[in-house]
Design a protein around this motif. Structure first.
Motif, PDB file in Angstrom:
ATOM      1  N   MET A 120       0.807  -1.210   0.000  1.00 12.63           N
ATOM      2  CA  MET A 120       0.000   0.000   0.000  1.00 12.63           C
ATOM      3  C   MET A 120       0.852   1.276   0.000  1.00 12.63           C
ATOM      4  SD  MET A 120      -3.260  -0.589  -0.107  1.00 12.63           S
ATOM      5  CE  MET A 120      -3.970   0.912   0.584  1.00 12.63           C
ATOM      6  N   ALA A 122       2.168   3.108  -2.212  1.00 13.29           N
ATOM      7  CA  ALA A 122       1.785   4.137  -3.189  1.00 13.29           C
ATOM      8  C   ALA A 122       0.370   4.654  -2.967  1.00 13.29           C
ATOM      9  CB  ALA A 122       1.903   3.572  -4.609  1.00 13.29           C
ATOM     10  N   TYR A 123      -0.327   4.106  -1.958  1.00 12.52           N
ATOM     11  CA  TYR A 123      -1.739   4.446  -1.747  1.00 12.52           C
ATOM     12  C   TYR A 123      -2.023   4.917  -0.322  1.00 12.52           C
ATOM     13  CZ  TYR A 123      -1.722   1.410  -5.851  1.00 12.52           C
ATOM     14  OH  TYR A 123      -1.440   0.832  -7.056  1.00 12.52           O
ATOM     15  N   GLY A 124      -1.018   5.394   0.380  1.00 14.02           N
ATOM     16  CA  GLY A 124      -1.224   5.898   1.727  1.00 14.02           C
ATOM     17  C   GLY A 124      -0.794   4.971   2.835  1.00 14.02           C
ATOM     18  N   HIS A 172      -3.834   6.955   6.964  1.00  9.95           N
ATOM     19  CA  HIS A 172      -4.955   7.259   6.075  1.00  9.95           C
ATOM     20  C   HIS A 172      -6.303   7.219   6.790  1.00  9.95           C
ATOM     21  CE1 HIS A 172      -8.158   6.044   3.233  1.00  9.95           C
ATOM     22  NE2 HIS A 172      -7.591   6.920   2.438  1.00  9.95           N
ATOM     23  N   THR A 355     -11.471   4.802  -8.154  1.00 10.53           N
ATOM     24  CA  THR A 355     -10.116   5.168  -8.540  1.00 10.53           C
ATOM     25  C   THR A 355      -9.151   4.081  -8.083  1.00 10.53           C
ATOM     26  OG1 THR A 355      -9.629   6.322  -6.473  1.00 10.53           O
ATOM     27  CG2 THR A 355     -10.690   7.613  -8.231  1.00 10.53           C
ATOM     28  N   GLU A 356      -7.943   4.111  -8.616  1.00 11.28           N
ATOM     29  CA  GLU A 356      -6.953   3.107  -8.232  1.00 11.28           C
ATOM     30  C   GLU A 356      -6.660   3.168  -6.739  1.00 11.28           C
ATOM     31  OE1 GLU A 356      -2.346   1.771  -9.259  1.00 11.28           O
ATOM     32  OE2 GLU A 356      -3.390   3.217 -10.539  1.00 11.28           O
ATOM     33  N   ASP A 357      -6.546   4.380  -6.190  1.00 17.94           N
ATOM     34  CA  ASP A 357      -6.276   4.515  -4.759  1.00 17.94           C
ATOM     35  C   ASP A 357      -7.404   3.911  -3.923  1.00 17.94           C
ATOM     36  OD1 ASP A 357      -4.042   5.893  -5.567  1.00 17.94           O
ATOM     37  OD2 ASP A 357      -4.378   7.619  -4.272  1.00 17.94           O
ATOM     38  N   ALA A 358      -8.634   4.233  -4.298  1.00 19.93           N
ATOM     39  CA  ALA A 358      -9.784   3.724  -3.545  1.00 19.93           C
ATOM     40  C   ALA A 358      -9.907   2.215  -3.694  1.00 19.93           C
ATOM     41  CB  ALA A 358     -11.065   4.414  -4.019  1.00 19.93           C
ATOM     42  N   ARG A 359      -9.586   1.719  -4.880  1.00 20.44           N
ATOM     43  CA  ARG A 359      -9.637   0.269  -5.108  1.00 20.44           C
ATOM     44  C   ARG A 359      -8.593  -0.434  -4.230  1.00 20.44           C
ATOM     45  NH1 ARG A 359      -9.001   0.484 -10.122  1.00 20.44           N
ATOM     46  NH2 ARG A 359      -6.898  -0.342 -10.462  1.00 20.44           N
ATOM     47  N   ALA A 360      -7.393   0.123  -4.170  1.00 20.05           N
ATOM     48  CA  ALA A 360      -6.339  -0.459  -3.343  1.00 20.05           C
ATOM     49  C   ALA A 360      -6.738  -0.464  -1.870  1.00 20.05           C
ATOM     50  CB  ALA A 360      -5.037   0.307  -3.534  1.00 20.05           C
ATOM     51  N   ARG A 361      -7.378   0.609  -1.421  1.00 26.00           N
ATOM     52  CA  ARG A 361      -7.775   0.679  -0.005  1.00 26.00           C
ATOM     53  C   ARG A 361      -8.820  -0.385   0.316  1.00 26.00           C
ATOM     54  NH1 ARG A 361      -5.036   2.029   4.007  1.00 26.00           N
ATOM     55  NH2 ARG A 361      -4.211   3.670   2.650  1.00 26.00           N
TER      56      ARG A 361
END
Length: 390
Positions: A120, A122-124, A172, A355-361
């Motif tokens: 994670m 790159a995503y927070g 996050h 979004t990619e960030d939200a999907r990763a979370r």
């Protein structure tokens, strides 16, 4: 525990009748205090049940008698309630915080968290303490009127900062929640949260020595030079020279818990006299922790941790299993991100169009909620092979 007898409720204890309330207002009035309801909601949550199948140190194949996240949590609850009772604090709030403190842990102990945090990056990032907040404010889906468990302000505050003020960049989940609720992140937490934090230290210091001895990672003779532990071992050997090994180990742990609790009670009473708080908020505004070990016991506790790190947490047998477990977590995250069809239908629907960030979370949420055995089953399903942790 002579100094740890029950005391009347202290002026600086958190008081359910004066709680800052819940994010979504609810009628109370069922005979339970707000903090008792919080503890009960946590006990009945799905995340709490899953702790039974999450690694503490030893993965499940090592045997049925080693601690899991659930049994560790219950031991923390026992110590926290003892401390809260002796200091005149709210036992239900201390229990709720102890019950919730590991809800956000992913499978495979700290190895799983390290790998998930790297995935994670790159995503927070990923932080199990922040994830515990996310679990109780967003992910539990049991009530028609709100997401999460809608816990009291004091419980949420204690979850996010039981180790002290949060003054740097926020994880996050905490940053997101802070946009809609002010949890006084700049202040020290209430005394009950401080009790839960030190109860965590006491519980895992004692039970990790116990588990390590029973797993034969080290011997009683090897821990006899540790401060506090050595004196206890010597006393038991004099009083019970022929005691069998299993009972000897248990007696070491029992006496350690007693000694550590008694020291925290004495030292905390001393600090409280100096701080002279009149309310729970005075504890929050105080410039440091009012619950803690005395200097000699703090040194002894650091020595125990310093021993356990190389001899248990970095023992080749433990490291081997956790490295293999880390491969499982990374492989699952990578596969889910690349192929949404690999996700179960409910989770697939929750990430589509994001979004990619939200999907990763959301994928991190799914992974963090998995038990060890579920993660291994998912790995076998997706890669058609079963990873060997043994």
């Amino acid at each position: 525990m002579a100094v740890a007898g029950a005391e009347p409720r202290a002026a600086w204890a958190s008081k359910a009748e004066e709680s800052r309330g819940r994010l979504v207002p609810e009628p109370e009035g069922d005979g339970r205090s707000a903090f008792r309801r919080d503890a009960d909601r946590i006990i009945h949550s799905s995340a709490f049940r899953r702790l039974a199948y999450k690694t503490q140190v030893f993965s499940y194949h090592e045997g049925d008698h080693y601690r899991t996240r659930l049994t560790h949590t219950l031991e923390v609850v026992q110590v926290a309630r003892s401390l809260a009772r002796a200091l005149g604090l709210d036992e239900d709030l201390a229990e709720a915080l102890a019950l919730a403190h590991d809800l956000g842990h992913p499978p495979f102990a700290h190895a799983g968290e390290r790998v998930l945090d790297a995935c994670m990056s790159a995503y927070g990032g990923f932080d199990h303490n922040a994830q515990s907040l996310r679990v109780v404010t967003r992910l539990e889906s049991r009530y028609p009127a709100f997401d999460g468990l809608n816990l009291s302000w004091e419980t949420l505050e204690g979850i996010v900062k039981h180790n002290g003020p949060l003054t740097g960049p926020l994880p996050h989940a905490i940053a997101v929640h802070a946009e809609k609720q002010d949890l006084w992140l700049w202040s020290w937490p209430g005394a009950e949260a401080q009790v839960a934090a030190i109860a965590d230290d006491i519980a895992y210091d004692v039970h990790d020595l116990d588990d390590g001895l029973r797993a034969e990672l080290f011997t009683v003779r090897e821990i006899a030079d540790l401060p506090l532990v050595g004196d206890i071992i010597a006393d038991i050997a004099v009083g019970w020279p022929d005691l069998d090994t299993s009972r000897f180990i248990h007696e070491v742990g029992r006496r350690m818990i007693t000694a550590l609790i008694d020291d925290v009670v004495r030292e905390s009473r001393r600090r409280i006299i100096v701080a002279a708080p009149g309310t729970a908020d005075d504890i929050r505004r105080h410039g440091g922790a009012v619950v803690g070990f005395s200097a000699p016991f703090a040194e002894a506790e650091r020595a125990i941790k310093a021993f356990l790190f190389p001899r248990m947490y970095r023992h080749p047998r433990v490291v081997r299993d956790m490295e293999r477990a880390g491969v499982v977590v990374r492989a699952l995250f990578t596969r889910y991100m690349a192929d949404l069809d690999a996700l179960p239908a409910e989770w697939r629907a929750s990430v589509q169009g994001r979004t990619e960030d939200a999907r990763a979370r959301r994928i991190a949420d799914f992974l963090a909620g998995q038990t060890d055995r579920y993660a291994l089953a998912e790995y076998a399903r997706l890669f058609d092979r079963a990873p060997e942790l043994r």
